[in-house]
Structures are given as C-alpha cells and as structure tokens.
Motif scaffolding. Structure first.
Motif, PDB file in Angstrom:
ATOM      1  N   PRO A 140      49.099 -30.262  -1.987  1.00 57.69           N
ATOM      2  CA  PRO A 140      48.470 -31.441  -2.598  1.00 57.69           C
ATOM      3  C   PRO A 140      47.954 -32.475  -1.597  1.00 57.69           C
ATOM      4  CG  PRO A 140      50.835 -31.360  -3.088  1.00 57.69           C
ATOM      5  CD  PRO A 140      50.488 -30.089  -2.398  1.00 57.69           C
ATOM      6  N   ARG A 141      48.578 -32.587  -0.431  1.00 57.73           N
ATOM      7  CA  ARG A 141      48.084 -33.572   0.549  1.00 57.73           C
ATOM      8  C   ARG A 141      46.751 -33.133   1.151  1.00 57.73           C
ATOM      9  NH1 ARG A 141      53.342 -34.416   3.938  1.00 57.73           N
ATOM     10  NH2 ARG A 141      51.839 -34.276   5.617  1.00 57.73           N
ATOM     11  N   VAL A 142      46.548 -31.842   1.298  1.00 59.45           N
ATOM     12  CA  VAL A 142      45.261 -31.342   1.786  1.00 59.45           C
ATOM     13  C   VAL A 142      44.204 -31.529   0.705  1.00 59.45           C
ATOM     14  CG1 VAL A 142      44.007 -29.319   2.623  1.00 59.45           C
ATOM     15  CG2 VAL A 142      46.367 -29.719   3.359  1.00 59.45           C
ATOM     16  N   GLN A 143      44.578 -31.267  -0.541  1.00 58.47           N
ATOM     17  CA  GLN A 143      43.653 -31.509  -1.655  1.00 58.47           C
ATOM     18  C   GLN A 143      43.207 -32.964  -1.675  1.00 58.47           C
ATOM     19  OE1 GLN A 143      45.688 -30.475  -5.266  1.00 58.47           O
ATOM     20  NE2 GLN A 143      45.725 -28.288  -4.810  1.00 58.47           N
ATOM     21  N   ALA A 144      44.158 -33.864  -1.525  1.00 62.12           N
ATOM     22  CA  ALA A 144      43.850 -35.296  -1.555  1.00 62.12           C
ATOM     23  C   ALA A 144      42.985 -35.697  -0.365  1.00 62.12           C
ATOM     24  CB  ALA A 144      45.145 -36.107  -1.573  1.00 62.12           C
ATOM     25  N   ALA A 145      43.263 -35.152   0.802  1.00 63.42           N
ATOM     26  CA  ALA A 145      42.467 -35.477   1.995  1.00 63.42           C
ATOM     27  C   ALA A 145      41.023 -35.001   1.834  1.00 63.42           C
ATOM     28  CB  ALA A 145      43.101 -34.868   3.239  1.00 63.42           C
ATOM     29  N   ALA A 146      40.840 -33.814   1.268  1.00 64.44           N
ATOM     30  CA  ALA A 146      39.488 -33.297   1.034  1.00 64.44           C
ATOM     31  C   ALA A 146      38.754 -34.160   0.003  1.00 64.44           C
ATOM     32  CB  ALA A 146      39.544 -31.846   0.569  1.00 64.44           C
ATOM     33  N   ALA A 147      39.464 -34.547  -1.044  1.00 61.26           N
ATOM     34  CA  ALA A 147      38.848 -35.410  -2.063  1.00 61.26           C
ATOM     35  C   ALA A 147      38.469 -36.766  -1.478  1.00 61.26           C
ATOM     36  CB  ALA A 147      39.794 -35.573  -3.250  1.00 61.26           C
ATOM     37  N   ARG A 148      39.347 -37.332  -0.628  1.00 62.98           N
ATOM     38  CA  ARG A 148      39.025 -38.617   0.025  1.00 62.98           C
ATOM     39  C   ARG A 148      37.801 -38.501   0.924  1.00 62.98           C
ATOM     40  NH1 ARG A 148      44.589 -38.861   0.945  1.00 62.98           N
ATOM     41  NH2 ARG A 148      44.261 -38.232   3.107  1.00 62.98           N
ATOM     42  N   LEU A 149      37.717 -37.412   1.654  1.00 66.10           N
ATOM     43  CA  LEU A 149      36.580 -37.213   2.544  1.00 66.10           C
ATOM     44  C   LEU A 149      35.275 -37.104   1.761  1.00 66.10           C
ATOM     45  CD1 LEU A 149      35.293 -36.697   5.285  1.00 66.10           C
ATOM     46  CD2 LEU A 149      36.053 -34.339   5.135  1.00 66.10           C
ATOM     47  N   LEU A 150      35.286 -36.333   0.691  1.00 66.89           N
ATOM     48  CA  LEU A 150      34.073 -36.204  -0.125  1.00 66.89           C
ATOM     49  C   LEU A 150      33.713 -37.521  -0.794  1.00 66.89           C
ATOM     50  CD1 LEU A 150      34.643 -32.669  -1.643  1.00 66.89           C
ATOM     51  CD2 LEU A 150      32.793 -33.361  -0.100  1.00 66.89           C
ATOM     52  N   ALA A 151      34.706 -38.256  -1.263  1.00 65.06           N
ATOM     53  CA  ALA A 151      34.445 -39.558  -1.880  1.00 65.06           C
ATOM     54  C   ALA A 151      33.878 -40.533  -0.855  1.00 65.06           C
ATOM     55  CB  ALA A 151      35.720 -40.120  -2.507  1.00 65.06           C
ATOM     56  N   TYR A 152      34.420 -40.509   0.351  1.00 59.43           N
ATOM     57  CA  TYR A 152      33.914 -41.374   1.420  1.00 59.43           C
ATOM     58  C   TYR A 152      32.450 -41.043   1.722  1.00 59.43           C
ATOM     59  CZ  TYR A 152      33.064 -43.245   6.034  1.00 59.43           C
ATOM     60  OH  TYR A 152      32.509 -43.903   7.096  1.00 59.43           O
ATOM     61  N   ALA A 153      32.143 -39.756   1.859  1.00 61.08           N
ATOM     62  CA  ALA A 153      30.775 -39.346   2.171  1.00 61.08           C
ATOM     63  C   ALA A 153      29.813 -39.739   1.060  1.00 61.08           C
ATOM     64  CB  ALA A 153      30.730 -37.836   2.404  1.00 61.08           C
ATOM     65  N   LYS A 154      30.257 -39.593  -0.171  1.00 64.83           N
ATOM     66  CA  LYS A 154      29.410 -39.963  -1.311  1.00 64.83           C
ATOM     67  C   LYS A 154      29.169 -41.474  -1.337  1.00 64.83           C
ATOM     68  CE  LYS A 154      29.102 -39.229  -6.286  1.00 64.83           C
ATOM     69  NZ  LYS A 154      29.754 -38.664  -7.460  1.00 64.83           N
ATOM     70  N   ALA A 155      30.200 -42.269  -1.092  1.00 64.68           N
ATOM     71  CA  ALA A 155      30.064 -43.729  -1.080  1.00 64.68           C
ATOM     72  C   ALA A 155      29.146 -44.185   0.051  1.00 64.68           C
ATOM     73  CB  ALA A 155      31.434 -44.386  -0.959  1.00 64.68           C
ATOM     74  N   GLU A 156      29.286 -43.576   1.218  1.00 60.08           N
ATOM     75  CA  GLU A 156      28.432 -43.947   2.360  1.00 60.08           C
ATOM     76  C   GLU A 156      26.980 -43.562   2.101  1.00 60.08           C
ATOM     77  OE1 GLU A 156      29.151 -45.710   5.227  1.00 60.08           O
ATOM     78  OE2 GLU A 156      30.932 -46.132   4.056  1.00 60.08           O
ATOM     79  N   ALA A 157      26.760 -42.436   1.464  1.00 58.25           N
ATOM     80  CA  ALA A 157      25.386 -42.025   1.139  1.00 58.25           C
ATOM     81  C   ALA A 157      24.760 -42.996   0.140  1.00 58.25           C
ATOM     82  CB  ALA A 157      25.384 -40.604   0.575  1.00 58.25           C
ATOM     83  N   LYS A 158      25.552 -43.464  -0.816  1.00 54.66           N
ATOM     84  CA  LYS A 158      25.061 -44.458  -1.778  1.00 54.66           C
ATOM     85  C   LYS A 158      24.681 -45.755  -1.083  1.00 54.66           C
ATOM     86  CE  LYS A 158      26.599 -43.865  -6.470  1.00 54.66           C
ATOM     87  NZ  LYS A 158      27.536 -44.232  -7.497  1.00 54.66           N
ATOM     88  N   LYS A 159      25.516 -46.194  -0.146  1.00 58.92           N
ATOM     89  CA  LYS A 159      25.227 -47.421   0.611  1.00 58.92           C
ATOM     90  C   LYS A 159      23.907 -47.319   1.364  1.00 58.92           C
ATOM     91  CE  LYS A 159      29.936 -48.822   1.757  1.00 58.92           C
ATOM     92  NZ  LYS A 159      30.861 -49.027   2.878  1.00 58.92           N
ATOM     93  N   ARG A 160      23.661 -46.160   1.963  1.00 59.50           N
ATOM     94  CA  ARG A 160      22.441 -45.993   2.745  1.00 59.50           C
ATOM     95  C   ARG A 160      21.207 -45.928   1.874  1.00 59.50           C
ATOM     96  NH1 ARG A 160      26.026 -43.906   6.262  1.00 59.50           N
ATOM     97  NH2 ARG A 160      26.250 -41.793   5.535  1.00 59.50           N
ATOM     98  N   GLN A 161      21.353 -45.469   0.635  1.00 61.15           N
ATOM     99  CA  GLN A 161      20.210 -45.401  -0.281  1.00 61.15           C
ATOM    100  C   GLN A 161      19.798 -46.765  -0.782  1.00 61.15           C
ATOM    101  OE1 GLN A 161      21.335 -42.621  -3.308  1.00 61.15           O
ATOM    102  NE2 GLN A 161      20.830 -40.832  -2.060  1.00 61.15           N
ATOM    103  N   GLN A 162      20.715 -47.724  -0.795  1.00 60.15           N
ATOM    104  CA  GLN A 162      20.407 -49.045  -1.325  1.00 60.15           C
ATOM    105  C   GLN A 162      19.719 -49.913  -0.337  1.00 60.15           C
ATOM    106  OE1 GLN A 162      24.137 -50.532  -2.733  1.00 60.15           O
ATOM    107  NE2 GLN A 162      24.125 -49.197  -4.499  1.00 60.15           N
TER     108      GLN A 162
END
Length: 162
Positions: A140-162
């Motif tokens: 579960p900790r690896v699952q959570a780390a992967a989810a955090r990484l994808l969420a971070y990348a998605k949030a950063e991509a949104k910031k750059r689009q704005q």
C-alpha cells in the motif's frame, strides 16, 4: 553467499521453507539492499538534484524512466524512495512532465531501453506507464507513492496550462 539475497524472488511459502527472516512488510533481504539503495539514491541526488545545472534534459528523462522501470522490481521501501526521487526530478525539471502526460505527443521515434548511452535512447518517445502498474502494487505504501506522484504531475501540468 547464504542465498538470502535472492529469496525476494521466491513465493512466501518457499521463503518460509528456507527459514529466512522476514519483517512486517514481508521483506526478506531489504535491510541488506537498503544500504545499496542509500548509495544509489545519494549518487542520483548528486547527479541530478545537487548540481546547479545538468547539461542534457534527455539524460535526466532517460534516468527518470529507468528508475521507474526498476521501481517495479524493487522491494517496497526502495520503490517508494524511487518514486519520491522521480517526483523531485519532476519538480526540478518541469519539462519532464511530457513523460507523464498522455495528451501530448512526447516525442517521435522509438524508445530504445537497451542502449547504454542514455542520451541516445530517446526517452521522450515513451511515457512513465509503469506508474500505473505501481498504483496496483501489492504494497500500500508503494501504491500511495505512485498515486501521489501522478497527482503531483497532474497538478503541475494544470498550473502550467493556466
């Protein structure tokens, strides 16, 4: 060698039959690997995060891809550290978001994973699809780390689009 270095590849029943010691996470030899992992991440940190400037973004992307591929096979604690390292790479080098984005064509050609020279392997022709595998990792900790990484990348991509 006492053979415990390779017991991570055995099924839990086989590990028990060998009488190998396991911890709460089921890691057999991870304590021995942890020192090697410490050295690995210390070197990667010095190469890519400790310097003021890395000369080739392609090289950083190639190492990013290779670390994520390896994380699929590493013990849970090491895989979690690898994902944290990749998140820090994405923060330091925003252009790496092409490896996570599925909307943009990252690059042309074919990713040549077996090449020894990371500058020539064309890492932007692929993506970090292994992150989706890691979201369904047994730990579960690896699952959570992967989810955090994808969420971070998605949030950063949104910031750059704005």
């Amino acid at each position: 060698s006492d053979g415990t270095r390779f017991t991570v590849y055995l099924a839990p029943a086989e590990v028990a039959a060998l009488g190998a010691q396991t911890d709460a996470d089921g890691a057999v030899w991870e304590d021995a690997v942890r020192s090697e992992a410490d050295l690995l991440f210390e070197c990667l940190h010095m190469m890519f995060l400790g310097r003021t400037k890395v000369t080739s973004l392609t090289r950083v992307a190639a190492f990013c891809k290779r670390v994520v591929v390896a994380a699929v096979h590493w013990p849970p604690r090491t895989a979690e550290r690898a994902l944290d390292f990749v998140r820090r790479l994405l923060a330091r080098y925003p252009a790496l978001d092409r490896l996570v984005s599925s909307e943009d064509q990252a690059g042309s050609g074919v990713y040549l994973r077996d090449l020894d020279d990371p500058d020539m392997c064309n890492p932007f022709a692929t993506c970090l699809y292994e992150l989706h595998w890691l979201q369904i990792h047994f730990h579960p900790r690896v699952q959570a780390a992967a989810a955090r990484l994808l969420a971070y990348a998605k949030a950063e991509a949104k910031k750059r689009q704005q």
